[in-house]
Write an enzyme that holds these catalytic residues in place. Structure first.
Site, PDB file in Angstrom:
ATOM      1  N   ASP A  58       0.890  -1.442  -0.057  1.00 39.73           N
ATOM      2  CA  ASP A  58       0.123   0.083  -0.077  1.00 39.73           C
ATOM      3  C   ASP A  58       1.012   1.301   0.101  1.00 39.73           C
ATOM      4  OD1 ASP A  58       1.004  -0.353   2.631  1.00 39.73           O
ATOM      5  OD2 ASP A  58      -1.144  -0.981   3.295  1.00 39.73           O
ATOM      6  N   ASN A 127      -6.933  -3.459  15.083  1.00 36.42           N
ATOM      7  CA  ASN A 127      -8.318  -3.697  14.737  1.00 36.42           C
ATOM      8  C   ASN A 127      -8.615  -4.948  13.640  1.00 36.42           C
ATOM      9  OD1 ASN A 127      -7.654  -2.493  12.374  1.00 36.42           O
ATOM     10  ND2 ASN A 127      -9.953  -1.669  12.391  1.00 36.42           N
ATOM     11  N   HIS A 129      -6.927  -4.988  10.604  1.00 36.69           N
ATOM     12  CA  HIS A 129      -6.854  -4.544   9.238  1.00 36.69           C
ATOM     13  C   HIS A 129      -5.516  -5.362   8.631  1.00 36.69           C
ATOM     14  CE1 HIS A 129      -4.705  -1.011  11.040  1.00 36.69           C
ATOM     15  NE2 HIS A 129      -3.625  -1.164   9.973  1.00 36.69           N
ATOM     16  N   GLU A 134      -9.915  -2.881   5.897  1.00 36.07           N
ATOM     17  CA  GLU A 134     -10.670  -2.889   7.215  1.00 36.07           C
ATOM     18  C   GLU A 134     -11.339  -4.251   7.350  1.00 36.07           C
ATOM     19  OE1 GLU A 134     -10.006  -1.037   9.528  1.00 36.07           O
ATOM     20  OE2 GLU A 134      -8.806   0.556   8.485  1.00 36.07           O
TER      21      GLU A 134
END
Length: 199
Positions: A58, A127, A129, A134
């Site tokens: 990314d 979390n 991801h 996500e």
């Protein structure tokens, strides 16, 4: 340190067996010890990376590529500048592309044209991801532009002490990631425990 050695040796074995391997790399704190180990082994003459091709997961949007917080800069400082890798074999999504859909399609095509990724290195967010994907009910497919969540911005904004953190990024989709022939996910420390438990 044990994880860095285990993952590093796995990557070195891959490259020594197939010198023109295609490797997928991740940014963040989790893989840094592995990158340090790869540099150490390269300096000791145990491996050469001159024929590998790399694709990063990314990149932030609307951030100059030479910015200290770009993932391009991160990967060069943490790994590429210390290896014999050829710059033309290093691939990133262009977060500053005018047409992000076209850029994402180009990137996916480059991965496919390279024969796919042999080993994809991943971290995982607090979390859960992966890249900037996500947690969701279904897989994202190819690379795409994503609006960063508040929790991701909160976790990463400590690095942006001189300016505002970008709110968008380009990321490989989960389906593209899952096409890799082998995947190694690194998670260390108590902050990742819940994500791993729920995975």
């Amino acid at each position: 340190e044990q994880i860095a050695v285990a993952v590093g040796n796995m990557l070195i074995e891959q490259v020594n067996e197939k010198p023109d391997s295609v490797l997928g790399f991740a940014t963040g704190a989790s893989p840094v010890p592995t990158y340090n180990y790869l540099v150490k082994c390269f300096n000791e003459g145990k491996v050469s990376f001159k024929n590998i091709t790399t694709f990063n997961l990314d990149e932030y949007c609307d951030l100059p590529v030479e910015d200290k917080n770009s993932y391009y800069t991160f990967m060069h400082e943490q790994l590429f500048n210390s290896l014999d890798i050829k710059e033309e074999n290093v691939h990133f999504l262009d977060g500053n592309a005018e047409d992000t859909e076209k850029e994402c399609a180009r990137y996916d095509a480059e991965i496919n044209n390279a024969g796919g990724i042999d080993v994809q290195l991943l971290g995982i967010g607090n979390n859960a991801h992966i890249g900037f994907n996500e947690p969701a009910e279904s897989f994202t497919v190819g690379s795409f532009k994503v609006k960063l969540t508040d929790s991701t911005i909160e976790a990463n904004k400590i690095y942006f002490d001189e300016g505002a953190m970008p709110h968008y990024a380009l990321t490989m989709g989960i389906e593209q990631i899952m096409r890799a022939k082998k995947i190694v996910l690194i998670a260390t420390g108590p902050k990742k425990a819940e994500a791993i438990k729920n995975m």
